[in-house]
Design a protein around this motif. Structure first.
Motif, short mmCIF file in Angstrom:
data_model
loop_
_atom_site.label_atom_id
_atom_site.label_comp_id
_atom_site.label_asym_id
_atom_site.label_seq_id
_atom_site.Cartn_x
_atom_site.Cartn_y
_atom_site.Cartn_z
N GLU A 10 66.30 25.59 21.57
CA GLU A 10 66.87 24.90 20.40
C GLU A 10 66.93 23.39 20.64
O GLU A 10 66.59 22.60 19.76
CB GLU A 10 68.29 25.41 20.13
N LYS A 14 64.99 20.24 18.73
CA LYS A 14 65.75 19.12 18.15
C LYS A 14 65.49 17.81 18.89
O LYS A 14 66.01 16.76 18.50
CB LYS A 14 67.25 19.42 18.21
N GLN A 16 66.59 17.02 21.85
CA GLN A 16 67.88 16.62 22.42
C GLN A 16 67.95 16.92 23.92
O GLN A 16 67.33 17.88 24.39
CB GLN A 16 69.03 17.35 21.72
#
Length: 262
Positions: A10, A14, A16
């Motif tokens: 995830e 993103k 991140q």
């Protein structure tokens, strides 16, 4: 897919960086630990390393040593730490990694330990005193369905061992940023960028940096290489100084996560 791998996927999507914390199980209490885990999940912490207190934590500096001793004095043991995870799993799915020493596992029974990890919802294991060459027994049991991932640690002295350590590694690789124990304030290894770049080049999984980090600014110079940061001693100090105030904890985690991804 393991919760660690799902979370890291995830984050990759993103674009991140991961924010990972270490906390000693049993502090300020069993219920207090559960509350702090849930608070961190709300604040944006991505993965939690839950330290299983041990009488002789050889990889840890004075802060975590003291926290471990205090937790043991309060009666924390492995069975109670499993209970923490079971209770948290009723309403919180943040990835949880046990940071612990192999003696505790041997005493409990290796197969029994792995089965209990599966039943309670433990996602990963970091065992700093278990050399790669001696991981065969526990790895045999970790092949079971839904078993936790054994996270590999590498250090600046690993050098030629890095490809071997990472060949079948899962989850993330834990890069020790300095020689010595946790919580040192003497600065990172002098060739930190070269070392991290070598690990990154050899790794097919995310590379996390730990030891000696207290704020996002500490990793500013290597943020282009690493996939996340791990905070241990500084986080424990913060909690101790603020009497484990949940609002202070949430603010610290939220701020670190935002600054890490700024």
């Amino acid at each position: 897919m393991n919760r660690i791998e799902k979370k890291l996927k995830e984050l990759e999507e993103k674009k991140q960086k991961a924010f990972i914390t270490y906390m000693t199980a049993g502090l300020p209490s069993i219920k207090g630990t559960e509350e702090i885990i849930r608070a961190q999940a709300e604040a944006g912490t991505d993965i939690i390393e839950l330290g299983v207190p041990f009488s002789d934590p050889v990889a840890d500096g004075p802060v975590i040593q003291a926290a471990s001793f205090k937790s043991i004095q309060l009666g924390t043991n492995l069975e109670k730490v499993f209970g923490i995870v079971e209770d948290v799993r009723k309403d919180c799915q943040i990835p949880i990694v046990f940071m612990m020493y192999y003696n505790t596992i041997l005493y409990y029974g290796v197969e029994r330990f792995v089965d209990r990890c599966i039943a309670s919802g433990v996602d990963g294991l970091i065992i700093p005193d278990l050399p790669f060459e001696e991981q065969g027994e526990i790895n045999g049991y970790l092949l079971k369905k839904n078993a936790p991932i054994l996270i590999q640690l590498v250090a600046p002295v690993s050098k030629q061992r890095i490809p071997m350590l990472l060949e079948k590694a899962r989850g993330f690789v834990y890069c020790v940023s300095t020689m010595g124990v946790t919580g040192q304030s003497t600065g990172f290894h002098k060739d930190i960028r070269k070392y991290l770049s070598e690990v990154k080049a050899a790794s097919s999984i995310p590379v996390m940096m730990g030891f000696g980090i207290s704020s996002a600014k500490d990793v500013e110079g290597v943020k282009d290489i690493i996939d996340g940061a791990i905070v241990g001693s500084a986080f424990i100090n913060l909690m101790e100084k603020n009497d484990y105030n949940v609002d202070v904890i949430k603010e610290y985690c939220s701020t670190f996560k935002k600054e890490l991804n700024a």
